[in-house]
Write an enzyme that holds these catalytic residues in place. Structure first.
Site, PDB file in Angstrom:
ATOM      1  N   ALA A  10      89.268  82.062  28.568  1.00  0.00           N
ATOM      2  CA  ALA A  10      90.196  81.063  28.023  1.00  0.00           C
ATOM      3  C   ALA A  10      91.620  81.224  28.541  1.00  0.00           C
ATOM      4  O   ALA A  10      92.495  80.433  28.197  1.00  0.00           O
ATOM      5  CB  ALA A  10      90.196  81.113  26.501  1.00  0.00           C
ATOM      6  N   GLY A  11      91.827  82.218  29.392  1.00  0.00           N
ATOM      7  CA  GLY A  11      93.133  82.354  30.019  1.00  0.00           C
ATOM      8  C   GLY A  11      93.200  81.645  31.356  1.00  0.00           C
ATOM      9  O   GLY A  11      94.275  81.487  31.933  1.00  0.00           O
ATOM     10  N   ASP A  59      86.072  92.372  28.298  1.00  0.00           N
ATOM     11  CA  ASP A  59      85.379  92.251  29.570  1.00  0.00           C
ATOM     12  C   ASP A  59      83.974  91.759  29.252  1.00  0.00           C
ATOM     13  O   ASP A  59      83.160  92.497  28.685  1.00  0.00           O
ATOM     14  CB  ASP A  59      85.323  93.606  30.275  1.00  0.00           C
ATOM     15  N   VAL A  60      83.678  90.511  29.582  1.00  0.00           N
ATOM     16  CA  VAL A  60      82.398  89.904  29.202  1.00  0.00           C
ATOM     17  C   VAL A  60      81.206  90.576  29.876  1.00  0.00           C
ATOM     18  O   VAL A  60      80.070  90.398  29.443  1.00  0.00           O
ATOM     19  CB  VAL A  60      82.371  88.394  29.505  1.00  0.00           C
ATOM     20  N   SER A 147      76.975  75.890  37.101  1.00  0.00           N
ATOM     21  CA  SER A 147      77.698  75.299  38.224  1.00  0.00           C
ATOM     22  C   SER A 147      76.744  74.413  39.009  1.00  0.00           C
ATOM     23  O   SER A 147      75.527  74.654  39.022  1.00  0.00           O
ATOM     24  CB  SER A 147      78.259  76.385  39.141  1.00  0.00           C
ATOM     25  N   TYR A 160      76.301  84.121  43.439  1.00  0.00           N
ATOM     26  CA  TYR A 160      76.850  83.148  42.490  1.00  0.00           C
ATOM     27  C   TYR A 160      75.801  82.089  42.137  1.00  0.00           C
ATOM     28  O   TYR A 160      75.629  81.728  40.966  1.00  0.00           O
ATOM     29  CB  TYR A 160      78.086  82.505  43.103  1.00  0.00           C
ATOM     30  N   ALA A 161      75.070  81.613  43.144  1.00  0.00           N
ATOM     31  CA  ALA A 161      74.027  80.617  42.905  1.00  0.00           C
ATOM     32  C   ALA A 161      72.945  81.186  41.994  1.00  0.00           C
ATOM     33  O   ALA A 161      72.455  80.499  41.086  1.00  0.00           O
ATOM     34  CB  ALA A 161      73.415  80.167  44.237  1.00  0.00           C
ATOM     35  N   LYS A 164      74.372  81.414  38.355  1.00  0.00           N
ATOM     36  CA  LYS A 164      74.531  80.116  37.687  1.00  0.00           C
ATOM     37  C   LYS A 164      73.182  79.430  37.470  1.00  0.00           C
ATOM     38  O   LYS A 164      72.985  78.728  36.469  1.00  0.00           O
ATOM     39  CB  LYS A 164      75.464  79.225  38.493  1.00  0.00           C
TER      40      LYS A 164
END
Length: 254
Positions: A10-11, A59-60, A147, A160-161, A164
């Site tokens: 949220a930042g 840290d998620v 994404s 990343y793929a 997501k």
């Protein structure tokens, strides 16, 4: 009774806009990010506009960290009705030296960080939120960020793929588990989202979608707001692509 939303990332640009949009709808917001300065900026944005917000640093990618932040927020704000996992990113989140390279050249620490923040973060955060929502017995809303890359893939972004794409499958599975508790679980899959400083007309975001428009953080935040509202009470297990049709077009291929 005011509802309470917990928002990770949220930042950041999209996360901050999402937090402010939910706050304007009368929802108290637990603003969570790994960077405390960014957290405080978003909290100040919300409170300056008359909304209610408190900041939390976590840290998620670390289960204990995100669970502690959620539990603290529930203690301080009284309840939890909405969880939104925005935190994420591709190779750049692994540090200044991380590169966008083919998988055969990618380093372990980059793959690890990308998977942990994007996918593990969604899993850990959703689990923490679901435990609270089940205990409350009043339902809830969970929205995780995927994404358009998770749909179609992208070279030099295999990690990343995968992360997501995993979020999309996770959304379906979790929706089946939490449906009996009246908890809706959905995801949003943005394409290219423009930042305020990106004002030029000759760029990918403008030229490679079907509408010839630029997606902004506000566009994405409004979709999240809808999925967190009662208007979406009968929607669960779905991924909403918000990319102006780019993923449907050969113009959007690489």
């Amino acid at each position: 009774m005011n509802k309470v939303a917990f928002i990770t990332g949220a930042g950041g640009y999209i996360g901050s806009e999402t937090a402010c949009t939910l706050a304007k709808a009368g929802i108290a917001v637990a603003v969570c990010d790994i960077n405390e300065e960014s957290v405080q900026r978003t909290v100040q944005r919300i409170t300056a506009d008359g909304g209610k917000a408190k900041g939390y640093v976590a840290d998620v990618s670390e289960s204990a960290s995100i669970h502690a932040a959620v539990d603290t927020a529930v203690r301080e704000l009284g309840r939890l009705d909405i969880f939104v996992h925005v935190a994420g990113g591709s190779a750049r989140i692994a540090g200044a030296q991380a590169k966008f390279v083919p998988l055969v050249e990618q380093e372990d620490y980059v793959i690890d960080r990308v998977l942990k923040v994007n996918l593990y973060g969604a899993i850990y955060g959703s689990r923490a939120a679901a435990r609270v929502m089940i205990r409350q017995g009043e339902g809830g809303k969970i929205v995780n960020f995927s994404s358009a890359v998770g749909l179609n893939g992208l070279k030099c972004c295999c990690d990343y793929a995968a992360a997501k794409g995993g979020v999309m499958s996770f959304t379906k599975a979790l929706a089946k588990e939490l449906g009996p508790y009246k908890i809706n679980v959905n995801s949003v899959a943005p394409g290219i989202v423009m930042r305020p400083e990106e004002t030029g007309g000759d760029d990918r975001a403008f030229k490679t979608n079907l509408l010839g428009e630029k997606c902004t953080a506000k566009d994405v935040a409004q979709l999240v707001e809808f999925l967190c509202s009662e208007r979406a009470r009968f929607i669960t297990g779905q991924t909403y692509v918000i990319d102006g049709g780019r993923s449907l077009s050969m113009k959007g291929s690489d």
